[in-house]
Write an enzyme that holds these catalytic residues in place. Structure first.
Site, PDB file in Angstrom:
ATOM      1  N   HIS A 122       2.295  -7.413  -6.823  1.00  0.00           N
ATOM      2  CA  HIS A 122       2.935  -7.441  -8.136  1.00  0.00           C
ATOM      3  C   HIS A 122       3.112  -8.870  -8.637  1.00  0.00           C
ATOM      4  O   HIS A 122       3.029  -9.134  -9.838  1.00  0.00           O
ATOM      5  CB  HIS A 122       4.286  -6.728  -8.069  1.00  0.00           C
ATOM      6  CG  HIS A 122       4.166  -5.245  -8.187  1.00  0.00           C
ATOM      7  ND1 HIS A 122       5.188  -4.388  -7.891  1.00  0.00           N
ATOM      8  CD2 HIS A 122       3.133  -4.464  -8.583  1.00  0.00           C
ATOM      9  CE1 HIS A 122       4.805  -3.140  -8.105  1.00  0.00           C
ATOM     10  NE2 HIS A 122       3.564  -3.165  -8.517  1.00  0.00           N
TER      11      HIS A 122
ATOM     12  N   GLU B   2     -18.811   3.859  -3.928  1.00  0.00           N
ATOM     13  CA  GLU B   2     -18.099   2.851  -3.149  1.00  0.00           C
ATOM     14  C   GLU B   2     -18.286   3.039  -1.647  1.00  0.00           C
ATOM     15  O   GLU B   2     -17.692   2.320  -0.844  1.00  0.00           O
ATOM     16  CB  GLU B   2     -16.605   2.859  -3.503  1.00  0.00           C
ATOM     17  CG  GLU B   2     -15.981   4.228  -3.555  1.00  0.00           C
ATOM     18  CD  GLU B   2     -14.583   4.219  -4.167  1.00  0.00           C
ATOM     19  OE1 GLU B   2     -13.952   3.150  -4.210  1.00  0.00           O
ATOM     20  OE2 GLU B   2     -14.126   5.301  -4.603  1.00  0.00           O
TER      21      GLU B   2
ATOM     22  N   ASP C 245     -14.379  -1.587  -2.262  1.00  0.00           N
ATOM     23  CA  ASP C 245     -14.598  -0.757  -1.083  1.00  0.00           C
ATOM     24  C   ASP C 245     -16.048  -0.800  -0.620  1.00  0.00           C
ATOM     25  O   ASP C 245     -16.326  -0.739   0.580  1.00  0.00           O
ATOM     26  CB  ASP C 245     -14.190   0.689  -1.361  1.00  0.00           C
ATOM     27  CG  ASP C 245     -12.715   0.934  -1.088  1.00  0.00           C
ATOM     28  OD1 ASP C 245     -12.137   0.175  -0.281  1.00  0.00           O
ATOM     29  OD2 ASP C 245     -12.135   1.863  -1.660  1.00  0.00           O
TER      30      ASP C 245
ATOM     31  N   CYS D 289     -16.591  -1.691 -11.640  1.00  0.00           N
ATOM     32  CA  CYS D 289     -15.170  -1.792 -11.975  1.00  0.00           C
ATOM     33  C   CYS D 289     -14.372  -2.511 -10.885  1.00  0.00           C
ATOM     34  O   CYS D 289     -13.148  -2.523 -10.917  1.00  0.00           O
ATOM     35  CB  CYS D 289     -14.573  -0.411 -12.221  1.00  0.00           C
ATOM     36  SG  CYS D 289     -14.661   0.696 -10.801  1.00  0.00           S
TER      37      CYS D 289
END
Length: 591
Positions: free
Chosen positions: A200, A442, A466, A513
């Site tokens: 975060h 992925e 991934d 992405c």
């Protein structure tokens, strides 16, 4: 004073020069002591009062946010308030105090350690980073228990205002609530010992456009309060006590960086088109509905990845269909007809919402997660599919299925999607009958078999994070092997190329992405390989667009083929660097 440098992970670019302001790590100050039986009730009350104080502080911070404050801030503070209200933090420590007759600080630290240990079992990096939220909430409570102030003192504020350089926050970790308070005092940068690219703190730093470096390990121990430091967010390096020549050089770099950022704003409304007229779609990745504000500000033309996990985390009960529908509908309407690609739930047996119910497995990276989990929990999956379909009536929504490995998984997904459609038809609830369905590539097995998947899907999206991890058998969060995690490994590039080729053959769009999409150093290679759609964090849109505007695709195609023919990683990296330099000059790699 001796000059030295510390290296970490740059999570928000830019250069900051300022004086170090060390934030204490309350967790390191916690000691264990026994409480006499007759004082146990008083100790419990002290704990409850601390919880109430922190709750009031967070609510006050949330209420004081400006209307133009990044949406992430309110969402993160809301997450911390939910955690604070959870029984695992608000009630469990009371039982520890009563049963073990220990002090409140020690009790909540014991409970935190137990929760964090469970989060450590989570394979998904984004979700695993949520353990930092637990730590940040607990540290805030402990600071109150220890009598530490939560904000800067008046003397510190006056001192900061009178300094030649702004202050740079140096901490073991920084919570979003603390960060926004510090931001209001115009601090120059954040640097922390812990954290990752999906923490975060990192997300907040990017949204605030503040230089930030995490994972510095011992910065808080090595840097002294008041020392002059330079933070280079792009290179991920902190220079402590720089000499005059280094300081002069970095002041120049800082001016150049700020000028470049101003220039980038000029291309915000410019279409991402190459010099030879090829349009490249630049989409944004989001985690929460409020992120659409950042999407609009970035100039992105759509949303290429909406991670729905945020709706399911930090809570004891699954969000119902109505809550999910409202969240998806809100985003779809805000995008006003632009593409919104929503990824279905990526939770698993090792990634339960409630840490108390987490079931561990021997190898979570290869366990029950993403579409595997959804197919094993058809009722949960059906609720999400119905919500997505209902929301599709209000915008241009596409559904994206994560971690596909076999065609059987895809066909089961299609069957469940059709059943959800049938149930909505019976209820006369409108939805897009022809909602596009895409799959994430992925897993290496999916990339190798990409043509078969493309034949049964409307579009493909390459999840490079991934894909790299599985291809190279490297956990990039493991410090011992993280340096081996490399997106330019020839095997990774070949799998991406195979997927692109499959899409081209069958006329299906292919996008990236993962983090590769937002790395401007890789933009020319990716579009040269054939990609026409990239989705990234909104803060990376303009730097990637700039690379596209200076690209000549006819030249890049030939250069990308040369890169793909290489089998040695040590040769790939300098060739890609040369590709970027030469394309700017209008030269081929062979020149």
């Amino acid at each position: 004073m001796t000059s030295f440098s510390i290296h970490g992970v740059g999570v928000s670019s830019g250069i900051a020069i300022g004086q170090a302001h060390l934030i204490s790590n309350a967790l390191l100050e916690v000691v264990h002591y026994q409480i006499p039986p007759h004082l146990i009730k008083d100790e419990v009350k002290r704990f409850i009062d601390a919880i109430d104080t922190v709750k009031a502080d967070l609510e006050a911070i949330n209420g004081s946010l400006r209307k133009n404050a990044p949406a992430e801030i309110s969402a993160f503070i809301g997450t911390h308030l939910m955690m604070l209200a959870d029984k695992s933090l608000s009630e469990a420590p009371i039982k520890i105090i009563e049963n073990e007759r220990c002090n409140a600080e020690w009790a909540i630290k014991l409970q935190m350690d137990d929760i964090v240990e469970q989060f450590e079992q989570i394979e998904d990096e984004y979700l695993r980073e949520r353990k930092q939220d637990v730590i940040q909430v607990v540290e805030r409570v402990i600071k109150v228990l220890l009598g530490h102030p939560s904000q800067l003192s008046t003397e510190q504020k006056i001192s900061a205002a009178s300094q030649e350089h702004k202050l740079i926050l140096v901490a073991h970790d920084i919570s979003p609530a603390d960060a926004i308070q510090f931001k209001q005092h115009e601090f120059a940068a954040f640097i922390t010992d812990v954290g990752g690219v999906t923490s975060h703190t990192a997300i907040l730093a990017r949204s605030l456009n503040i230089p930030s470096i995490v994972a510095l390990q011992r910065a808080h121990a090595l840097i002294r309060d008041g020392e002059l430091i330079i933070v280079d967010g792009k290179q991920g390096v902190v220079i402590v006590n720089p000499d005059a020549s280094i300081l002069t050089e970095y002041k120049l770099r800082q001016e150049q960086w700020e000028l470049e950022q101003q220039k980038l704003q000029r291309i915000k409304s410019t279409k991402a088109v190459t010099l030879d007229g090829v349009n490249i779609e630049l989409f944004a990745n989001i985690e929460v509905p409020e992120d659409v504000v950042a999407v609009a500000a970035s100039g992105a033309t759509g949303i290429g990845l909406y991670r729905t996990e945020f709706l399911f985390m930090n809570r004891r009960e699954m969000p119902d269909e109505e809550e999910q529908f409202i969240a998806y509908k809100t985003v779809a309407e805000a995008m006003k007809g632009a593409t919104v690609i929503i990824r279905t739930l990526d939770l698993g047996a090792d990634k339960q919402m409630n840490p108390e119910t987490i079931v561990t497995c021997a190898n979570p990276a290869l366990g029950l997660r993403a579409i595997r989990y959804c197919l094993s929990e058809p009722q949960i999956f059906n609720t999400q599919l119905r919500a997505l379909l209902r929301a599709s009536h209000f915008g241009n929504i596409k559904i994206l299925v994560p971690m596909l490995c076999t065609l059987s998984e895809l066909r089961q997904t299609k069957l469940l999607l059709e059943r959800a459609k049938i149930s909505l038809r019976k209820q006369n609830i409108p939805f897009n009958e022809n909602i596009p369905l895409g799959g994430m590539i992925e897993i290496p097995a999916a990339a190798i078999n990409a043509e078969a998947f493309a034949n049964e899907l409307d579009f493909l999206s390459i999840g490079t994070n991934d894909l790299i991890q599985y291809t190279l058998a490297i956990d990039r969060t493991d410090d011992a092997v993280a340096h081996l995690y490399n997106p330019l490994h020839p095997s990774v590039l070949k799998l991406i190329a195979m997927t692109i080729k499959a899409g081209e053959k069958l006329g299906k769009s292919v996008s990236v992405c993962g983090e590769m999409a937002g790395d401007a150093r890789l933009t020319k290679l990716l579009i040269g390989m054939g990609l026409r759609q990239l989705s990234m964090h909104p803060s990376h849109i303009l730097s990637v667009k700039q690379q596209i505007l200076h690209s000549q695709l006819t030249m890049l195609k030939a250069d990308a083929r040369k890169v793909l023919n290489l089998t040695d990683l040590e040769k790939v990296e300098p060739l890609v660097a040369k590709l970027n330099r030469n394309s700017d000059l209008g030269l081929h790699l062979s020149s």
